[in-house]
Each structure stands twice: as structure tokens, then as C-alpha cells.
Motif scaffolding. Structure first.
Motif, PDB file in Angstrom:
ATOM      1  N   ILE A   1       0.861  -1.185   0.000  1.00  0.00           N
ATOM      2  CA  ILE A   1       0.000   0.000   0.000  1.00  0.00           C
ATOM      3  C   ILE A   1       0.892   1.228   0.000  1.00  0.00           C
ATOM      4  O   ILE A   1       1.895   1.276   0.726  1.00  0.00           O
ATOM      5  CB  ILE A   1      -0.930   0.009   1.236  1.00  0.00           C
ATOM      6  N   LEU A   2       0.562   2.213  -0.813  1.00  0.00           N
ATOM      7  CA  LEU A   2       1.251   3.503  -0.815  1.00  0.00           C
ATOM      8  C   LEU A   2       0.369   4.514  -0.085  1.00  0.00           C
ATOM      9  O   LEU A   2      -0.844   4.555  -0.305  1.00  0.00           O
ATOM     10  CB  LEU A   2       1.503   3.982  -2.245  1.00  0.00           C
ATOM     11  N   ALA A   3       0.966   5.326   0.776  1.00  0.00           N
ATOM     12  CA  ALA A   3       0.177   6.285   1.558  1.00  0.00           C
ATOM     13  C   ALA A   3       0.987   7.535   1.856  1.00  0.00           C
ATOM     14  O   ALA A   3       2.203   7.583   1.629  1.00  0.00           O
ATOM     15  CB  ALA A   3      -0.308   5.632   2.860  1.00  0.00           C
ATOM     16  N   GLY A   4       0.292   8.542   2.411  1.00  0.00           N
ATOM     17  CA  GLY A   4       0.919   9.815   2.743  1.00  0.00           C
ATOM     18  C   GLY A   4       1.252   9.935   4.217  1.00  0.00           C
ATOM     19  O   GLY A   4       1.769   9.001   4.824  1.00  0.00           O
TER      20      GLY A   4
ATOM     21  N   LEU B   1       7.063   0.829   6.185  1.00  0.00           N
ATOM     22  CA  LEU B   1       8.223   1.456   5.563  1.00  0.00           C
ATOM     23  C   LEU B   1       7.947   2.942   5.357  1.00  0.00           C
ATOM     24  O   LEU B   1       6.879   3.315   4.868  1.00  0.00           O
ATOM     25  CB  LEU B   1       8.524   0.793   4.210  1.00  0.00           C
ATOM     26  N   GLN B   2       8.898   3.766   5.722  1.00  0.00           N
ATOM     27  CA  GLN B   2       8.705   5.214   5.652  1.00  0.00           C
ATOM     28  C   GLN B   2       9.605   5.824   4.583  1.00  0.00           C
ATOM     29  O   GLN B   2      10.801   5.517   4.506  1.00  0.00           O
ATOM     30  CB  GLN B   2       9.023   5.835   7.016  1.00  0.00           C
ATOM     31  N   PHE B   3       8.994   6.669   3.729  1.00  0.00           N
ATOM     32  CA  PHE B   3       9.805   7.412   2.758  1.00  0.00           C
ATOM     33  C   PHE B   3      10.862   8.221   3.497  1.00  0.00           C
ATOM     34  O   PHE B   3      10.653   8.646   4.639  1.00  0.00           O
ATOM     35  CB  PHE B   3       8.928   8.380   1.954  1.00  0.00           C
TER      36      PHE B   3
ATOM     37  N   ALA C   1       3.539  -5.001   2.864  1.00  0.00           N
ATOM     38  CA  ALA C   1       4.227  -3.798   3.337  1.00  0.00           C
ATOM     39  C   ALA C   1       3.350  -2.578   3.063  1.00  0.00           C
ATOM     40  O   ALA C   1       2.536  -2.568   2.134  1.00  0.00           O
ATOM     41  CB  ALA C   1       5.574  -3.631   2.651  1.00  0.00           C
ATOM     42  N   VAL C   2       3.515  -1.551   3.916  1.00  0.00           N
ATOM     43  CA  VAL C   2       2.882  -0.248   3.694  1.00  0.00           C
ATOM     44  C   VAL C   2       4.000   0.778   3.625  1.00  0.00           C
ATOM     45  O   VAL C   2       4.823   0.874   4.537  1.00  0.00           O
ATOM     46  CB  VAL C   2       1.904   0.126   4.824  1.00  0.00           C
ATOM     47  N   ILE C   3       4.036   1.533   2.533  1.00  0.00           N
ATOM     48  CA  ILE C   3       5.041   2.596   2.379  1.00  0.00           C
ATOM     49  C   ILE C   3       4.314   3.929   2.529  1.00  0.00           C
ATOM     50  O   ILE C   3       3.441   4.267   1.732  1.00  0.00           O
ATOM     51  CB  ILE C   3       5.745   2.523   1.014  1.00  0.00           C
ATOM     52  N   ALA C   4       4.664   4.690   3.582  1.00  0.00           N
ATOM     53  CA  ALA C   4       3.971   5.946   3.871  1.00  0.00           C
ATOM     54  C   ALA C   4       4.968   7.010   4.287  1.00  0.00           C
ATOM     55  O   ALA C   4       6.123   6.706   4.610  1.00  0.00           O
ATOM     56  CB  ALA C   4       2.933   5.728   4.974  1.00  0.00           C
ATOM     57  N   GLU C   5       4.498   8.267   4.272  1.00  0.00           N
ATOM     58  CA  GLU C   5       5.362   9.369   4.729  1.00  0.00           C
ATOM     59  C   GLU C   5       5.527   9.343   6.245  1.00  0.00           C
ATOM     60  O   GLU C   5       6.590   9.676   6.761  1.00  0.00           O
ATOM     61  CB  GLU C   5       4.769  10.714   4.290  1.00  0.00           C
ATOM     62  N   SER C   6       4.459   8.981   6.973  1.00  0.00           N
ATOM     63  CA  SER C   6       4.547   8.832   8.419  1.00  0.00           C
ATOM     64  C   SER C   6       3.391   7.964   8.888  1.00  0.00           C
ATOM     65  O   SER C   6       2.372   7.826   8.197  1.00  0.00           O
ATOM     66  CB  SER C   6       4.524  10.190   9.126  1.00  0.00           C
TER      67      SER C   6
END
Length: 881
Positions: A761-764, A809-811, A787-792
Motif C-alpha cells: 500500500i502507498l500512503a501519505g 516502511l517510511q519514505f 508492506a505499507v510505504i507511507a510518509e509517516s
């Protein structure tokens, strides 16, 4: 082996009661520790076994000034608190774990909570009948018979499990009024009471000097099975209260005022500990109300150390004098007792925030977020600006020429009109306010004065009174104000979470039609803690949190577009104007009523009801060590979390060529992720239930069906407010990228899984904020999300993902999906090294040839361990194997 801190053992009551006395360390640092940290220290000393808790952990806590935000320490709470929505999947998981270990030849009866666990059945109440609470309770028992039988089996099959049946009270109220002890005495030792619960508002208990906070369902299961909570030694913000409280200010105004101050202070993940002369002005219910809202300002806990006010409260609750004397002696012996007037006792805090109580004025919050506070004096003007503003958290963008729209309609043979700002839902509900007798009595006395003045509430407004506890009904009745609330439509409809979690009775069809016809911004006003747009009802766009007396006032007014100072609420039979100030009870009047009427009888009554209401059902529950699953059941199913469980830990597996199931923006809350409320008739969950030959009337709610993973998985990301960038509009849909088809989220995930394609999942920013819910992690896990990739991330939700074996996972700072020019339609590969470590930087490669780095948000080695096992549940099961 001999306990390493045996030399600290002291005694009370002529040697009959033992305790670990940290003061015997003779370390000057102890007297400087915040009292909440002293509770952590005592638990570490008492539970120091060299395995889960080591002497090094004790020293780190003692050295809190230097180790805060650095050292990771364990905490073993005295007990676990579950409500039924999160309790049932926890118990289902334990029942399934018994099956799993039995298949490996291990005695299934070994699977038991090691930590005492209380489960309160309180969240399954639905409002089928607006006026008859007994009928609602009867429907609850009929609708949830299967779940209640399972709970009964749990109470018999598992050791250390206490089930509180329906219609006793909301989980936090029962925790406050019945389960709280301040100190525990067990096996000859006395120690501080402490608790973790499966709800973010477990923090209410901190108002009584009992350390506790909310955790996810899977974390609570780990604690139940003997695992300590792992936490980074927190910073502790000292909140100094000064000044005198305005007579017209309710505790809710103080709560919202403190919430605003602390939210602006940026205290996410920190402990808050209150001190200063202003604390003494707050009653124990005031303190619990403030502590209950601490998730709204993102603190882990808001702690009020025990003082004379706390002791006075427990005298009211019929604590035996001998127990009170023991409590006081122990708390003073270990310096956990405070005199707020004596600043020489003040600990050293990470930082100090000062709040002047005299600055607090009545507020409401809304129309969409609890942090958007509006002074009641500015409400009319603020709502008007909301109509003008573009669509957002504070705007609805209604054209000027349509702002004066009025739609007539008939209800019960009489004509009424609706306009922008018309109140259609008014609910006095939620533990947040009902725990405080003074606030509820203010509402009751206001209702009394309103009725005596001849004021009424229009009959089409969906009014309800759902107390957090039967005690509320008791003292409202004892004080003589309940009949007046009933006359205004605020009749007790039952005990449990209702309007707050979307379980509102349907609005009259004529009202719904009028709202749609005029495209009106209709309003709900509730004394709750959650009011996101569409949560109460799809057609009610503006919702305001308000204190119970203001809920009653706005219901009488029939609109939020009123200036209480200048405009009357209504008229007497003689035509005389009645203003809010004419019927608002004084602080002295409320306090006098509380002192005269809200007496220890309310607590005697609760204890009596608890004794009488044994857990009984019309039919018997299974008498077996393992649960006999009914494969036809649509409520209770054995989940697949333990499928193919091996004794050996599998090596880390890289994620290769994954698709993005969802492409999300900022502020995705747990409401968007986890199933809650009613089951929509066109949803994937509805299709499943229809296939089981159920009618829509039998669907019940997602909360009631949390023990069925098939329903809950289909309900994950099924929110009508989900903003998925693949779709471009709100709704529970996503793009199945290989086929370029728009499908329900579950149907797309199911197709991906059948094709063997892993998902991310991509998120902000702030992914996973909001209520604590176990299915926010379990649902994505069963959908195939790796996995979830997010800004926070919201910290609690991040922990839940780890606990289910999903990588958070955090950008990197300054990066996001847009800056990296990701379309979301690429395929993503995340290569894992043979040895994972906390906060490790990993590389993500896309099928378009791009690569970017992310940080794995494993905060501790324990996080890594849980992930390697495929989640905390599988880790716990393997320890038994």
C-alpha cells in the motif's frame, strides 16, 4: 533463582503484606522521577526475571533523565482490559492457537492468559428502538446469542478470564467503577494497579493514578500470554495547572481546552503528568474525563498521581476503610502519593507546559474533527463561514444563493422546515463525558429548567441518551432529573457504544428526503469523542462534539446557527423569551446536587448488579478444552493466522514484483481501514453473508462479526469515505492493475492472491491515525498486504502492522510518492537482507527502472523478531511449541 531485588522487600501490616520498595535503593534519582516513571520502575523491579525483564532495564528506568527516548524497556501491567469488539477476535485467536498447538502434540490447555483479563461486553448494542431501552437490550441478546455463548465458553475454558455480560456498562466505566484498584494485592505482595486495554480510551483510568493505555488486539493478546509491553522510555511532559475555573465552564470545556494546548505542544508518544495547584480543583471524574481524551492530543498517557482527592473518590465508591488505609500507607511508603500544593514534591520533567484554567470558556468541536474547537459564542458565525469555505475540514462550499434554502416536510402529521445547520441528531453518549457526574447533572438540571419553562425538542430530531454505565441512569434518577431528560426525548436507549460508532437509528424518511432535496448541511451534536464526516449517518455532513448540556441546548434550539447570547432558545406558553442563560444551572447548584444525590449508593448499586448478573444464557455452552467450531457459523470462525505453522522460524523473504493494492493520501484513519458500523448491502461482506442465506436484516454490524475473518477481511478498506487515488473519488473501490478493472478492494485483493502476486500500500502522512483496532492490521494481512510505504505512521498502528508481520516502511525525509513520480501502477520489489535490524534503510526497486530508499520502522529487536516469525501471534504459538 533468588530474585535480584530481594533486598528491597519491605512490609506493611505487621509483616503480613510485602512490597518492593525502590526507595531502599538509596538513589537520589528516584525522588526526581515523574511518578508515572516510578510505576514503570516498580513493575520492572518486581518482574525482574533475567529474561523478559533484566537488571539493565531497571537501571535504565532509574536513569530516566539520561535514557528517555533512548532505552527500550519492558512493562508488565497488572491486568488486561478487553471490550467485546476487540475481545472476540482476541479470544478467537486464543481458541485457534489451542487448535494449532494441539496439532503439534502440545497440551492445548496450556494456552491461557497468564495476565488477569477482563472482557466487557459493551460495544454490540445497536439502537433498533429510539425510545425503549429494554427492547434494544432484548435485541442485543437475540442478535448476539452465538457470540455470547462463545464468551461464556471462554469464561469457563480459559483461566484468568472474567467476562462482564451485556447491559452492565461501557468498558471504561466498568473499569473505573468496578475493576480499578489503585493497588493490587496478590500472592502476599502489594503493588500499583496498571492496565493495558484494547481501546485508545483506556487512558481514562490514569485520572485515578492508575497507569494504563490502549494497545492493539494482538499486543493485548501477547500481554495476556505473559509477554511484557515493549516501549521506548518516554519523555514525560509536566502539565502545570494554575488559575481558578470559571463557574460556567464544564469539565468538557477544560478537556477541550487542555486538548488544544497539548495538541499544539507536539507531545505525540510522550507521557503527560499533571501537577500544580490547579489539579486540586479537579474532582476525580474531572481528571478521568481529561485523561480519557489524551489520544486526541496524541499522548500515550495523561497521568494524575494519587492525592487526597483520589482517596475521597474511593471513599465514595465504598472501598473498605482497611483497604483505603493500606492503599494510602503503601503509596506514601514508595512516594507515589502527591500533595499538589507542595511544589517541593515536584519531579523533574522533560519539559513543562503551563495552562491557566481561568482561560477556559465553553466550546464545541467540529464540524468534522475533534481538534477544530469553536467557542460557543462564535458558533453561529463559524458555521456560516463553513458554508462559505471550500470543501475541507472546515468547509462545505454552499453557493450564496442556496444558503437560505428551507425545505418543508411532514412528520407525524405536522409540518416542519429544515435548513442548513438544522440539528437532526442529538446524542448524549460516550464514556468521554458520561464518566463525569457533574457534566451529566448539568444536562439534567438544564433539561428540568427547560421543561419547567415550557421548552420542547422537535420530534423529528433523533435524540438519545446512551450512558456509559447504568450508574449514570442511577444518579440521574436519584437526583430527579431523568424524567425531564425523557420529556425532551433523551430517554435511555441502552448501555454501550451507539451513536459514537455509527450505530444510530435511521432518521425519518421525510427528514432524509428533505436533506437530499435541499442538499442541506444537516447537523448532529453529540457528547462523544469521534465525529468524522459520515460517521453518524451518511446524510449528516456536519457533526459537533459538545458537552451533554450543550447537546440538550442545541436540540432545543433545533439549529447550530444560533447565538445563545442574543437569540432565545424558545418561548414560554405566555410568549416570554427564554435564553440559555435563564436555564443554565450554576456550578454551585450542580456541585450541591452531586454532593447530596450522587452518593456511594451508585457504586453499591453497580456492585450489586455485577453480583446478580452472572453470565447466563438460555442454552449451555460447549464443555471442552478446544472450541468446537461450527463451520456454518457466520459469527465465529477459526482464522487462518496459524496455517502452516512450523516450529522453525522461516528466513526473511523479500517482496518481489508486488502491486499496489491502494494508492492513498494523507490522514488515512483507522475508520477508513477497519470495518466498523453497519454492513452496506452492496458491499463484499454483504455478498458473502447473502451467500450464507442471510437476509439484510440479519447482517448485524461489523463490530458484532469481528470473530469472523471472512466478513472482516471483506470489510477492510470498505469505507465510503476512502479516497483512493487510483479511483479519484471516495468509495471502497480500487483498480486491479493487470486487468485495468475497477473492483471492490476485497475482490481485487482476492484476484491478486489467486495469481500469487504480493501486495503493498502507498500512503501519505499520518497513516493509521484514530481509534485502536486490531483489524486495521489483521484485515490487510489477510488481503495479502506485505508492506505499507507511507510518509509517516500513527505509532500504535505502526506497532499493529509489525505485530501482524506487515512491514511499515517510511519514505525518506522530504520524499513521497509524488516527489518520486510514482504512479502506483508500477511493480515494486523490496529486497531484504539476511539479517534485519531496527530502523534499517532498505531499497525499493520498481518495474519502471526507478529505485528509492525507505526506512523500516522496526523500533526494537523485538519488532524484528515478531516480523521474522510472521507476526506476534505466530511468535507466541512457537514459544509454546
Amino acid at each position: 533463582a533468588e530474585h535480584p531485588y530481594n533486598h528491597l522487600i519491605d512490609t506493611l501490616k505487621d509483616g503480613k503484606i510485602k512490597f518492593f520498595n525502590a526507595r531502599k535503593l538509596n538513589d537520589p534519582r528516584y525522588d526526581k522521577l515523574p511518578l508515572s516513571i516510578r510505576v514503570l520502575l516498580e513493575a520492572a523491579i518486581r518482574n525482574c526475571d533475567g529474561f523478559y525483564t533484566k537488571e539493565e532495564d531497571v537501571q535504565n528506568i532509574l536513569d530516566w533523565q539520561q535514557q528517555q527516548n533512548k532505552a527500550e524497556v519492558p512493562f508488565s501491567p497488572a491486568r488486561v482490559l478487553l471490550q467485546d469488539f476487540t475481545g472476540i477476535p482476541a479470544m478467537v485467536d486464543l481458541a485457534a492457537m489451542r487448535d494449532a498447538v494441539a496439532k503439534h502434540g502440545v497440551d492445548p490447555s496450556l494456552v491461557n492468559p497468564k495476565c488477569p483479563t477482563d472482557l466487557i461486553v459493551d460495544h454490540s448494542l445497536q439502537i433498533d428502538y429510539n425510545k425503549w431501552s429494554v427492547k434494544n437490550q432484548e435485541m442485543e441478546l437475540i442478535r448476539n446469542k452465538e457470540r455470547l455463548q462463545f464468551f461464556k465458553w471462554c469464561s469457563k475454558a480459559f483461566k484468568n478470564v472474567n467476562v462482564v455480560p451485556p447491559d452492565v456498562g461501557a468498558v471504561h466505566q466498568v473499569n473505573l467503577e468496578y475493576l480499578s484498584r489503585v493497588v493490587q494485592v496478590r500472592d502476599g505482595f502489594i503493588y500499583p494497579d496498571s492496565v493495558v486495554g484494547t481501546d485508545s480510551h483506556t487512558t481514562m483510568i490514569n485520572g485515578l493514578g492508575i497507569l494504563g493505555w490502549g494497545v492493539g488486539g494482538i499486543e493485548s493478546e501477547a500481554v495476556m500470554l505473559g509477554q511484557p509491553v515493549s516501549l521506548t522510555l518516554p519523555q514525560v511532559v509536566g502539565c502545570k495547572l494554575v488559575g481558578s475555573i470559571n463557574p460556567l465552564t464544564t469539565s468538557i470545556d477544560i478537556v477541550l481546552g487542555i486538548t488544544k494546548h497539548l495538541r499544539q505542544a507536539g507531545i505525540s508518544g510522550k507521557f503527560v503528568e499533571f501537577f500544580g495547584p490547579g489539579v486540586s480543583q479537579l474532582s476525580a471524574p474531572d481528571r478521568t474525563t481529561i485523561a480519557n481524551m489524551c489520544p486526541e492530543y496524541n499522548a500515550t498517557v495523561s497521568f494524575f498521581p494519587v492525592d487526597q482527592v483520589t482517596l475521597k473518590h474511593f471513599k465514595k465508591t465504598n472501598f473498605a476503610q482497611e483497604k483505603l488505609e493500606l492503599l494510602e500507607s503503601y503509596m506514601k511508603a514508595v512516594k507515589l502519593f502527591r500533595s499538589y500544593e507542595d511544589n517541593s514534591e515536584d519531579p523533574e520533567y522533560s519539559e513543562v507546559i503551563e495552562i491557566d484554567l481561568s482561560s477556559m470558556v465553553p466550546h464545541v468541536s467540529g464540524p468534522k474533527r475533534p481538534q477544530d474547537r469553536v467557542a460557543v459564542s462564535s458558533m453561529k458565525q463559524d458555521f456560516q463561514s463553513c458554508l462559505d469555505e471550500k470543501v475541507g475540514f472546515k468547509g462545505f462550499h454552499i453557493a450564496k444563493e442556496k444558503q437560505e434554502t428551507r425545505v418543508p416536510f411532514l412528520h407525524c402529521g405536522q409540518e416542519y422546515q429544515l435548513a442548513h445547520g438544522s440539528v437532526v441528531i442529538a446524542a448524549v453518549i460516550s464514556c468521554t463525558n458520561n464518566c463525569n457526574p457533574s457534566v451529566m447533572l448539568t444536562a439534567g438540571l438544564l433539561a428540568k429548567k427547560a421543561v419547567e419553562a415550557g421548552l420542547v425538542v422537535k420530534p423529528y430530531i433523533r435524540t438519545s441518551l446512551a450512558p456509559g454505565s447504568g450508574m449514570v441512569t442511577h444518579y440521574l434518577n436519584t437526583s430527579g432529573v431523568l424524567p425531564y431528560l425523557s420529556q425532551l426525548g433523551f430517554e435511555v436507549i441502552g448501555y454501550g457504544c451507539a451513536t459514537c460508532v455509527g450505530n444510530t437509528a435511521p432518521l425519518p424518511e421525510a427528514v432524509v428526503d428533505a436533506i437530499k432535496q435541499g442538499d442541506l448541511v444537516a447537523c448532529g451534536v453529540l457528547s462523544g469523542n469521534r465525529h468524522f464526516e459520515g460517521r453518524l449517518c451518511d446524510c449528516v455532513r456536519a457533526n459537533y462534539l459538545a458537552s451533554p448540556p450543550l447537546v440538550v441546548a442545541y436540540a432545543i434550539a433545533g439549529t447550530v446557527g444560533i447565538d445563545f447570547e442574543k437569540e432565545p432558545l424558545g418561548f414560554t406558553s405566555e410568549g416570554k423569551e427564554v435564553y440559555l442563560r435563564d436555564i443554565w444551572p450554576s456550578r454551585e447548584e450542580v456541585q450541591q446536587t452531586e454532593e447530596d444525590k450522587v452518593i456511594s449508593s451508585m457504586f453499591r448499586d453497580l456492585r450489586g448488579r455485577m453480583e446478580v448478573r452472572r453470565f447466563s444464557l438460555s442454552s449451555t455452552c460447549p464443555d471442552s478444552v478446544v472450541f468446537p467450531w461450527d463451520h456454518k457459523s457466520t459469527y465465529i470462525r477459526s482464522p487462518s493466522f496459524f496455517s502452516k505453522l512450523s516450529k522453525e522460524v522461516p528466513p526473511p523473504q523479500s517482496i518481489e514484483n508486488a502491486h499496489a493494492l491502494l494508492f492513498l493520501g494523507d490522514k488515512v484513519t483507522t475508520d477508513h481501514i477497519s470495518p466498523a458500523g453497519s454492513i452496506a448491502r452492496v458491499s463484499a461482506a454483504a455478498k458473502y453473508l447473502l451467500s450464507k442465506r442471510l437476509t439484510p436484516r440479519e447482517f448485524n454490524s461489523y463490530g458484532a462479526r469481528r470473530g469472523n475473518d471472512a466478513v472482516m477481511t471483506r470489510g477492510t478498506f470498505a469505507s465510503i469515505k476512502l479516497q483512493n487515488r487510483f479511483i479519484g473519488k471516495a468509495g471502497p473501490k480500487t483498480l486491479h492493475i493487470p486487468s485495468n478493472q475497477t473492483l471492490d478492494v476485497f475482490e481485487a485483493a482476492d484476484r491478486y492472491q489467486r495469481d500469487g502476486i504480493p501486495l503493498i500500500i502507498l500512503a501519505g502522512k499520518d497513516y493509521g491515525s484514530g481509534n485502536s483496532r486490531d483489524w486495521v492490521a489483521k484485515g490487510p494481512y489477510l488481503l495479502g498486504v506485505r508492506a505499507v510505504i507511507a510518509e509517516s505512521f500513527e505509532k500504535l498502528h505502526k506497532n499493529q502492522l509489525v505485530g501482524m508481520g506487515i512491514m511499515p516502511l517510511q519514505f525518506l525525509s522530504g520524499q513521497n510518492a509524488d516527489s518520486l513520480e510514482l504512479s502506483g501502477k508500477e511493480r515494486f520489489s523490496i529486497i531484504l537482507p539476511e539479517s534485519l535490524s531496527p530502523r534499517q534503510q532498505l531499497t525499493v526497486k520498481t518495474s519502471q527502472g526507478k529505485s528509492f530508499d525507505v526506512i523500516s520502522l522496526f523500533d526494537t529487536e523485538m519488532d524484528v523478531l515478531f516480523f521474522q516469525h510472521g507476526g506476534l501471534l505466530r511468535y507466541v504459538a512457537r514459544t509454546l511449541l
